[in-house]
Design an enzyme around this catalytic site. Sequence first.
Site, PDB file in Angstrom:
ATOM      1  N   ASP A 164       9.131   2.881  12.259  1.00  0.00           N
ATOM      2  CA  ASP A 164       8.517   2.043  13.457  1.00  0.00           C
ATOM      3  C   ASP A 164       7.269   1.281  12.732  1.00  0.00           C
ATOM      4  O   ASP A 164       6.630   0.738  13.577  1.00  0.00           O
ATOM      5  CB  ASP A 164       8.241   3.100  14.570  1.00  0.00           C
TER       6      ASP A 164
ATOM      7  N   ASP B  18      14.052   6.075   9.868  1.00  0.00           N
ATOM      8  CA  ASP B  18      13.625   7.083  10.352  1.00  0.00           C
ATOM      9  C   ASP B  18      14.152   7.456  11.732  1.00  0.00           C
ATOM     10  O   ASP B  18      15.094   6.688  12.102  1.00  0.00           O
ATOM     11  CB  ASP B  18      11.957   6.566  10.809  1.00  0.00           C
TER      12      ASP B  18
ATOM     13  N   ASP C 255       5.045   5.626   9.432  1.00  0.00           N
ATOM     14  CA  ASP C 255       6.045   5.454   8.225  1.00  0.00           C
ATOM     15  C   ASP C 255       5.594   4.495   7.178  1.00  0.00           C
ATOM     16  O   ASP C 255       6.324   4.242   6.386  1.00  0.00           O
ATOM     17  CB  ASP C 255       7.418   4.929   8.963  1.00  0.00           C
TER      18      ASP C 255
END
Length: 614
Positions: free
Chosen positions: A507, A319, A511
Amino acid sequence: MTKKQKRMLYRIIFAFAVLVFAVVLDKTVRDINETIVAALYLTAYITIGYDVITKAVVGLRYRRFANENLLMTIASVGAVFLGEYTESVAVMLFYQVGELFQSYAVGKSRKNIAALMDIRPDTARVIRDEIKIVDASTVLFGEIIEVLPGEKIALDGEVISGVSSVDTSSMTGEALPVDVRIGDTVLAGCVNLSGAIRIRVIKPFEESSVSKILDLVENASANKTKSEKFISKFARYYTPAVMAAAFLIATVPQFFTDNPYEWVRRAFVFLVISCPCALVISVPLSFFGGIGAASSKGILVKGSGYMETLSKCKTFVFDKTGTLTKGSFIIDQIKSEKMDSDVLLGICAAIEQYSNHPLAQSIVRAADENYKKLLVSDIKEIAGQGICGRVENREVFVGNSRLMNSRGIFCEDKDASTVHIAIGKEYAGSILLIDEIKDETVSAIQKLKNLGIKETIMLTGDKEQVARKIAEISGIDTVCANLLPQDKVVMLQRIIKRSKRAVFVGDGVNDAPVIMRADVGIAMGALGSDAAIEAADVVLMDDNPEKLALAVKIAKKTCGIASQNIAFSLLVKIVFLVLGAFGISGMLGAVFADVGVAFFAILNAMRTMSIRND
């Protein structure tokens, strides 16, 4: 060294001394009474082996025939009946030396986890009618607790009084203290260093971050590697098989030889060699040591199976926001044909100081203090577009292209982080902000590649131009931008199908679906995030991406050591089993094949506990 380990050490020393004394008497004194020598050998044997014999008898009572204690007892008692007293005591003596080293190794690897298990205090100083010290589990949501300097914080909460520095190393592995003041969140398990603070409890004891972490660590052994599963299954079938083979060696040749005792001796030697101590002990110990070493550095692995998978993955998927970047913005470019860029920034900051938008706050931080001298009035926020007001009696509009278009000024946003400024009806310029890359991101990606990671991919909802710029700076190979949360899951599935297995790093909060879909999901910067701890397979307790490389390094070294132990143990066992069956190896060779191999395997496994972050 524990009391139990010390007692074992004293037994080993005493038994060894008696054994040496018995051997010396037997070899040097011609007319020595054989009963005295036998009594000395028996004393040494009982001293060093009584617990092994007891466990073997208990195993027989509960029909647990396939255990190493029974093998050692049969072999050593058999050696006594064959008159090999020295070998009989030596079998037990060296076996117990191996057990002592195993105990010490397990104890050492437990220290890292034990330190983590001690971070949750049992009591709290709660403020009710008066200040009382109570069981932390009885403190309710919303109650106020007081934490004095040097004390551990008992429950997650919000600081409502006082200023202090907090040591978070037990949770994050980082030594640098964190300053906290009124309004900041603090977590159970951290240590208050300087000033007294009062905290309003925001989570009950059993739901605190530290409780969830401890539960994670306690259950880490539930997820086993393929190697551990193989060893468990191997031992279950291997032990009965070698006992049957030993029985055949002792009985079948009796029909074809004039020396039956020789084949009985070979059978006992075969039994000692066959003990699977090295495999059964060293492989789980390797992974246990690796998990302990990772825990001490703020890397929580939910099971050795995830460590094995992590060591084999060649594709890392990231991410962007909060993982590779800080989630805060810095100014990348200021464009203006009307005025100096610093002047434009000052005018923009004078307006933006009244907005709570992250981009506005980043602009205010970037401007010098002169903007505070400007006269500002008539501030008005326009939902979804920006903010306007008067600066030095001039009408100023700050916002996105929709705000500009409503003023008859046509421009377009390069991305969501472009801020346009108009003074009156004239376009004054634009400020382009970019998500700030973490200081360690570039070195973290390079370290991963140095460890053999072949492909790095970024999945982000940001626009293509911004994502590519971040990827170029950080060293990411491939970028997939403009993705919705559900798109990230689809993209990860495609990546896994192509690469066979992949790690996803996020994180841990927004996610969670992607983390759960990955072969190994890693939540980074998860301190205080319940969603991260629950969804991820590996939890990094701080925001430092370099710990990803450290996690891979620990995983690779741990799995490498486990593989070395399996290969070495099986090779030596096979060689000595053949030698023992043909009478080439005696009882002392058998002791080496059992206890000696286990000893070296344990020492090798202990190397997982000393992995450095370099």
